[in-house]
Design an enzyme around this catalytic site. Structure first.
Site, short mmCIF file in Angstrom:
data_model
loop_
_atom_site.label_atom_id
_atom_site.label_comp_id
_atom_site.label_asym_id
_atom_site.label_seq_id
_atom_site.Cartn_x
_atom_site.Cartn_y
_atom_site.Cartn_z
CB VAL A 18 18.54 -8.34 17.42
CG1 VAL A 18 20.02 -8.66 17.62
CG2 VAL A 18 17.97 -7.70 18.69
CG ASP A 196 14.41 -10.04 30.41
OD1 ASP A 196 14.63 -10.72 29.39
OD2 ASP A 196 15.12 -9.07 30.74
CE LYS A 200 18.06 -9.61 29.91
NZ LYS A 200 17.70 -8.19 29.76
N GLY A 298 17.61 -2.87 22.17
CA GLY A 298 17.64 -2.14 20.92
C GLY A 298 18.42 -2.86 19.83
#
Length: 417
Positions: A18, A196, A200, A298
């Site tokens: 990132v 995960d 969130k 990504g």
């Protein structure tokens, strides 16, 4: 009269996938009026596509530099990330972060720091990468009108489930393929076990309903216990299995929230969310259902969300947490009923007493399953459904109302007969 744009001088922590993506994007976006002054890294010997003079291994060079007015934190160590972010906020620097684990576990402290030092802390990239869900929940949806939010927020598990349904792979082989493709880590526990996703969800709850809840307080499971039998059953019914994070406002104003595998039928917008993509459905009392879709992982998708936060900082944008400060904000409840499918290794493993009602059951020598209604608090207070060999999947029409009244009516009718 034009609004004055602030010059952003960035201290960047982390130059992985990132961070590298952000560096490249900023080079292509001169209109943003932002530059990276210094990058703090962990491994100085690693080759990077940027000038060597940009890098340092000393975090204090960035944190103590008064000319750096924005700290961007993109590392994978939650403890180190909290140290960096809290130091930066206390130094009066605006902060952008993508570390959902750190934010979810330290949100009360981070909220206090923002208030104490009056500095922005933005983290759009921490939830669904390229999907602008936090900003929309924060600015667009009023708490009183927001009926629910549910979504696929973890691209790794969604990729695995896609391979199971499209390529007829076993869950183990699909996980291996995800690791080979780079969508799952060598240690995939955070993704596969739903950790995960629940991190969130805990963040989204703050912006959706003004609820601050530690991830450990939210019932969750991943896809680690799903069996081939479950996939076969889903295909027979025309369903797909997705790992869904959801929050729903109940009639009394409290909120049901959990992360669990769920059967999704073709009428659900999440049905066609496949591979590493994320999808979020927001249901409003006035606007009905609205669907957000995009890549959830990504280099460039995540960097685009970081870039969006940086762009907002030019105008001193900050989260106002209006719903958190609303005195009528609800709280998480476990007092509701769900319709679930549970499969077991053998007939005698079925804990009939756990269900308020069993609507269907089927058995064979190797496996059996039950579809029934269960009180959610019983899931919260027990782990029988998390044991190896047992899989629990939420039914498409999950929430059941007035089950106690219906059970009493049936018992009365039976007594009369």
């Amino acid at each position: 009269m034009s609004i004055q744009q602030k010059k952003l001088t960035i201290g960047l922590f982390g130059f992985g996938v990132v961070g590298t993506g952000l560096y490249k994007v900023l080079q292509q976006t001169p209109s943003l009026n932002a530059e990276i002054k210094k990058v703090c890294i962990k491994h100085p010997d690693k080759k990077r596509a940027a000038p060597e003079t940009l890098f340092t291994i000393d975090p204090e060079l960035l944190l103590s530099d008064e000319n750096i007015n924005v700290t961007v934190e993109l590392i994978d160590d939650a403890d180190a990330a909290y140290y960096i972010v809290s130091r930066a906020l206390a130094s009066g620097k605006a902060v952008v972060s993508a570390n959902k684990k750190m934010i979810a576990e330290h949100l009360p402290e981070l909220l206090a720091l923002q208030k104490q030092y009056n500095v922005p802390f933005l983290y759009e990239s921490a939830c669904c990468a390229s999907i602008p869900v936090i900003r929309n929940l924060e600015e667009y949806y009023d708490n009183d009108l927001l009926q629910g939010i549910n979504g696929i927020v973890n691209g790794s598990t969604n990729y695995i489930l896609t391979r199971v349904f499209q390529d007829k792979l076993s869950f183990e082989d699909a996980l291996l393929q995800a690791q080979l493709e780079g969508f799952a880590e060598s240690n995939p526990k955070l993704d596969v076990e739903g950790i995960d996703a629940v991190n969130k969800l805990s963040i989204l709850l703050t912006h959706a309903y003004g609820i601050v809840s530690h991830p450990q307080e939210i019932v969750h499971s991943g896809i680690q216990n799903l069996q081939v039998h479950d996939a076969v059953f889903a295909k027979e019914k025309g369903f797909e299995i997705k790992l869904v994070a959801q929050a729903k406002k109940l009639e009394d104003g409290d909120v049901a929230a959990f992360v669990l595998p769920q059967f999704v039928d073709a009428t659900n917008q999440l049905y066609n969310v496949r591979n590493e993509y994320n999808g979020v459905v927001i249901e409003s009392g006035l606007a009905d259902k609205q669907f957000f879709y995009g890549k959830g992982a990504g280099s460039f998708p995540t960097a685009s969300a970081v870039l969006s936060d940086l762009s907002a900082l030019r105008y001193d944008y900050k989260y106002e947490y209006k719903k958190l400060n609303n005195k009528t904000a609800g709280s998480i409840t476990n007092d509701f009923f769900l319709r679930v499918y549970v499969s077991f290794e053998g007939l005698f493993q079925v804990p009939h007493e756990r269900f308020e009602r069993i609507e269907e059951w089927s058995s064979s020598e190797k496996r059996c399953h039950v579809i029934g209604i269960i009180r959610f608090s019983k899931l919260r207070d027990s782990n029988w459904w998390k044991r190896k060999g047992t899989s629990l999947i939420v039914w498409p029409d999950a929430f059941v109302n007035n089950i106690e009244d219906r059970v009493q009516e049936e018992e009365s009718a039976l007594a009369f007969v």
